[in-house]
Design a protein around this motif. Structure first.
Motif, PDB file in Angstrom:
ATOM      1  N   ASP A   1     -16.899   6.808  20.786  1.00 52.98           N
ATOM      2  CA  ASP A   1     -17.506   8.431  20.550  1.00 52.98           C
ATOM      3  C   ASP A   1     -16.964   9.252  21.387  1.00 52.98           C
ATOM      4  O   ASP A   1     -17.192   8.816  22.824  1.00 52.98           O
ATOM      5  CB  ASP A   1     -18.843   8.542  20.515  1.00 52.98           C
ATOM      6  N   ALA A   2     -16.142  10.254  21.347  1.00 52.97           N
ATOM      7  CA  ALA A   2     -15.363  10.957  22.269  1.00 52.97           C
ATOM      8  C   ALA A   2     -16.243  11.617  23.274  1.00 52.97           C
ATOM      9  O   ALA A   2     -15.751  11.925  24.149  1.00 52.97           O
ATOM     10  CB  ALA A   2     -14.277  12.013  21.681  1.00 52.97           C
ATOM     11  N   LYS A   3     -17.349  11.952  22.717  1.00 51.53           N
ATOM     12  CA  LYS A   3     -18.351  12.777  23.484  1.00 51.53           C
ATOM     13  C   LYS A   3     -19.188  11.949  24.449  1.00 51.53           C
ATOM     14  O   LYS A   3     -19.818  12.289  25.408  1.00 51.53           O
ATOM     15  CB  LYS A   3     -19.191  13.509  22.791  1.00 51.53           C
ATOM     16  N   GLU A   4     -19.254  10.543  23.995  1.00 50.49           N
ATOM     17  CA  GLU A   4     -20.114   9.489  24.940  1.00 50.49           C
ATOM     18  C   GLU A   4     -19.210   8.981  26.096  1.00 50.49           C
ATOM     19  O   GLU A   4     -18.048   8.810  26.147  1.00 50.49           O
ATOM     20  CB  GLU A   4     -20.587   8.601  23.941  1.00 50.49           C
ATOM     21  N   GLU A   5     -19.890   8.657  27.077  1.00 57.50           N
ATOM     22  CA  GLU A   5     -19.367   7.633  28.221  1.00 57.50           C
ATOM     23  C   GLU A   5     -18.846   6.468  27.714  1.00 57.50           C
ATOM     24  O   GLU A   5     -19.578   5.935  26.949  1.00 57.50           O
ATOM     25  CB  GLU A   5     -20.151   7.525  29.341  1.00 57.50           C
ATOM     26  N   TYR A   6     -17.530   5.953  27.854  1.00 56.44           N
ATOM     27  CA  TYR A   6     -16.871   5.003  27.479  1.00 56.44           C
ATOM     28  C   TYR A   6     -16.342   3.931  28.520  1.00 56.44           C
ATOM     29  O   TYR A   6     -15.646   4.525  29.575  1.00 56.44           O
ATOM     30  CB  TYR A   6     -15.920   5.091  26.313  1.00 56.44           C
TER      31      TYR A   6
END
Length: 614
Positions: A173-178
């Motif tokens: 998810d681009a909005k979550e930290e990865y």
């Protein structure tokens, strides 16, 4: 002899000068001079056009695709290629475009190899996922480093693998930290199919450009004709130009000279450099640099010729005659066989131990060998008279010079005889070389003096030996004098009034009479220096012998004798060698060169090269 030279004329634009001079420096055989001639826009334009045509011809000469794997396609493309009428521009543009396409094909081929493991995909689909909030991450890792538990922990998809590597992607998810245990690799810019399509398009265009060059190759004769016309126009224009123009519009004109035997190699190199040059056989008016070519013996004495001055281009090289005479003069002045052996040893030492003097070592050794044999002939060995030595065989003593000739010491008569012979050789050389340079009709005066002096000496020698009766010799000399007189007094300059020629002949007669006498007597120094050196060496031997007899201590007397002997002869060798070098040099530079008409106005061959420290 003087090496034949070829004159090279180079005309370059300012931008070509640096690389041109660097290449000449690498070749190391071109003696170059430079003149920077201002020209106007018209001549610069002609030069640029000629330069463009030459570069185009160079490009087309290399456009041989007989071994190209796409030869048939290239030949087919050449049939339909359109080259227009400006062949040089078309060739240059096609070559430049071909270089760009080669780079493009290399990059596309590299892209195909890099994208192939990622398979077929659309960059648009990737962008679509990112618009929906999903981020695709690309990874490339070795099989040993790949952890299978990642497939359970992350939304991971293996794209491809080989024996050593695995290519896979994950989605987040681009909005979550990865975060992921290993670093991402750079995402491919597109599908390998796109790269393959780009590579194929580049290949097709390369074939088209090669086809165009192949078609232009058929117009080489027309390009050569245009190139020749441009050079003719340029040559004519430069001959007429007034020389006033803007400083920025300049051609660099270089005049260079190189040995003619290098012509084929140099022309091949200059053709590769794509520069404009012209060649012609060098003439005396060009004042080319002088490179001497002699055998191994005479080449050792070239340093002496260079000390006086190199010969002019059509002038003779005196080295081959100078060499044996100088060796003889030196040996007679030194005149001691023992000293000759010392010089041989000194030369061998210089050759092995002193690199800076290694080139002179053969000359020193040669002078030493000559001195050894002349010293035996003059019967002197470290100041001792060999004629008084009982162990010298009688047959050898008979070969040594001794006694008097007509009441004069034989050595002095020999020196005078050598001087007469040297003068005769010089006069014959002068007559022959002047005839070669200026023609027979302009050298009749020179031939008159040569015939009179040399002929008179030969006739006198034959008569003294009893081979010819004096009455016959008298009439032969009268005939010689009449023929010589015509050349000396009447025909010494065919362009002048005969009365003026008679006056000039009388003046020459005064100069020759006084000059030849003085020149001949100068050779007495050969006898005098040899005698002085021998007497000084004998004096040291006598001093050593007196001290040895006066010393009562056994052993010490021999030591004292050895000290005086060594110190005395070292000083005598040093002094004698100095005289044996300077005075023969004087006899060569003054007497021989004057009577031979040698000018020595040439300049030494000094090619542009990379200087290396030895």
């Amino acid at each position: 002899m003087v090496e034949k030279m070829t004159k090279y004329s180079f005309i370059l634009l300012d931008g070509e000068t640096g690389s041109f001079l660097e290449r000449l420096q690498q070749l190391g055989v071109m003696d170059i001079t430079r003149s920077k001639k201002p020209v106007d826009a018209n001549s610069a334009s002609i030069m640029e056009k000629a330069s463009d045509i030459r570069k185009a011809m160079s490009i087309l000469k290399k456009a041989d695709y007989s071994a190209d794997p796409n030869r048939e396609d290239i030949e087919a493309a050449s049939v339909t290629a359109v080259c227009g009428t400006d062949y040089s521009t078309a060739a240059s543009e096609a070559s430049a475009r071909l270089s760009e396409l080669q780079e493009r094909l290399t990059a596309a081929t590299r892209a195909v190899k890099a994208r192939l493991p990622w398979g077929q995909f659309s960059a648009k689909d990737i962008s679509g996922l990112e618009e929906k909030g999903l981020k695709v991450h690309f990874y490339n890792v070795s099989k040993k480093a790949f952890d299978k538990s990642w497939e359970e922990m992350y939304p991971l998809q293996i794209i491809s693998e080989n024996g050593s590597n695995i290519w896979f992607v994950t989605v987040s998810d681009a909005k979550e930290e990865y975060s992921f245990p290993i670093n991402e690799c750079q995402a491919p810019e597109g599908s390998y199919e796109d790269a393959e399509a780009d590579a194929e398009a580049a290949r097709k265009e390369i074939i088209a450009q090669k086809g165009l060059l192949l078609k232009l190759r058929g117009h080489m004769d027309e390009l050569q004709a245009e190139y020749d016309r441009q050079l003719t126009d340029l040559d004519f224009y430069l001959a007429e130009i007034s020389g006033e123009s803007a400083a920025e519009n300049r051609l660099n004109i270089f005049i260079g000279f190189a040995p003619s035997y290098m012509d084929d190699n140099l022309k091949e190199e200059f053709d590769k450099m794509d520069i404009f040059y012209m060649t012609e056989a060098a003439t005396e008016e060009d004042n080319p640099p002088i490179k001497l070519k002699n055998n191994k013996f005479a080449s050792m004495f070239e340093v002496l010729t260079g000390m006086y001055g190199m010969p002019a281009y059509r002038e003779y090289d005196p080295t081959a005659v100078l060499a044996p005479f100088f060796l003889l003069f030196f040996a007679l002045c030194l005149g001691d066989a023992g000293y000759g052996l010392v010089l041989v040893g000194v030369g061998a030492f210089l050759k092995k131990k002193v690199k800076s003097m290694a080139k002179l070592a053969p000359l020193v050794m040669t002078l030493g060998v000559g001195t050894f044999f002349i010293g035996i002939f003059m019967h002197t060995f470290f100041g001792f008279d060999m004629l008084t030595m009982n162990f010298i065989p009688d047959w050898m003593k008979k070969c040594m010079l001794n006694g008097d000739v007509a009441g004069f010491p034989a050595a002095m008569v020999l020196a005078i005889g050598i001087g007469i012979f040297n003068t005769c050789v010089a006069m014959v050389m002068k007559a022959m070389c002047f005839t070669h340079r200026f023609g027979l009709k302009n050298t009749l005066g020179t031939w008159g003096w040569t015939l009179l002096v040399v002929g008179g000496v030969i006739l006198g020698g034959i008569t003294l030996l009893g081979l010819l009766q004096s009455e016959i010799a008298k009439w032969i000399f009268i005939v010689l004098a009449i023929i010589s007189g015509l050349g000396i007094y009447i025909f010494n300059d065919p362009k002048r009034n005969p009365l003026v020629n008679i006056g000039a002949g009388l003046w020459d007669t005064y100069n020759m009479a006084t000059g030849l006498l003085g020149d001949t007597l100068s050779f007495i120094r050969l006898y005098a220096l040899g005698l002085a050196g021998g007497m000084l060496g004998s004096t040291f031997n006598m001093l050593g012998g007196m001290i040895m007899d006066a010393c009562p201590v056994p052993g010490l007397n021999w030591l004292l004798f050895a000290v005086i002997f060594i110190i005395g002869h070292v000083l005598n060798i040093a002094l004698s060698c100095l005289g044996a070098f300077v005075h023969p040099l004087r006899l060569t530079f003054v007497e021989f060169f004057k009577n031979s008409g040698y000018e020595g106005s040439g300049k030494a061959y000094n090619p542009l090269s990379i200087k290396k420290e030895v």
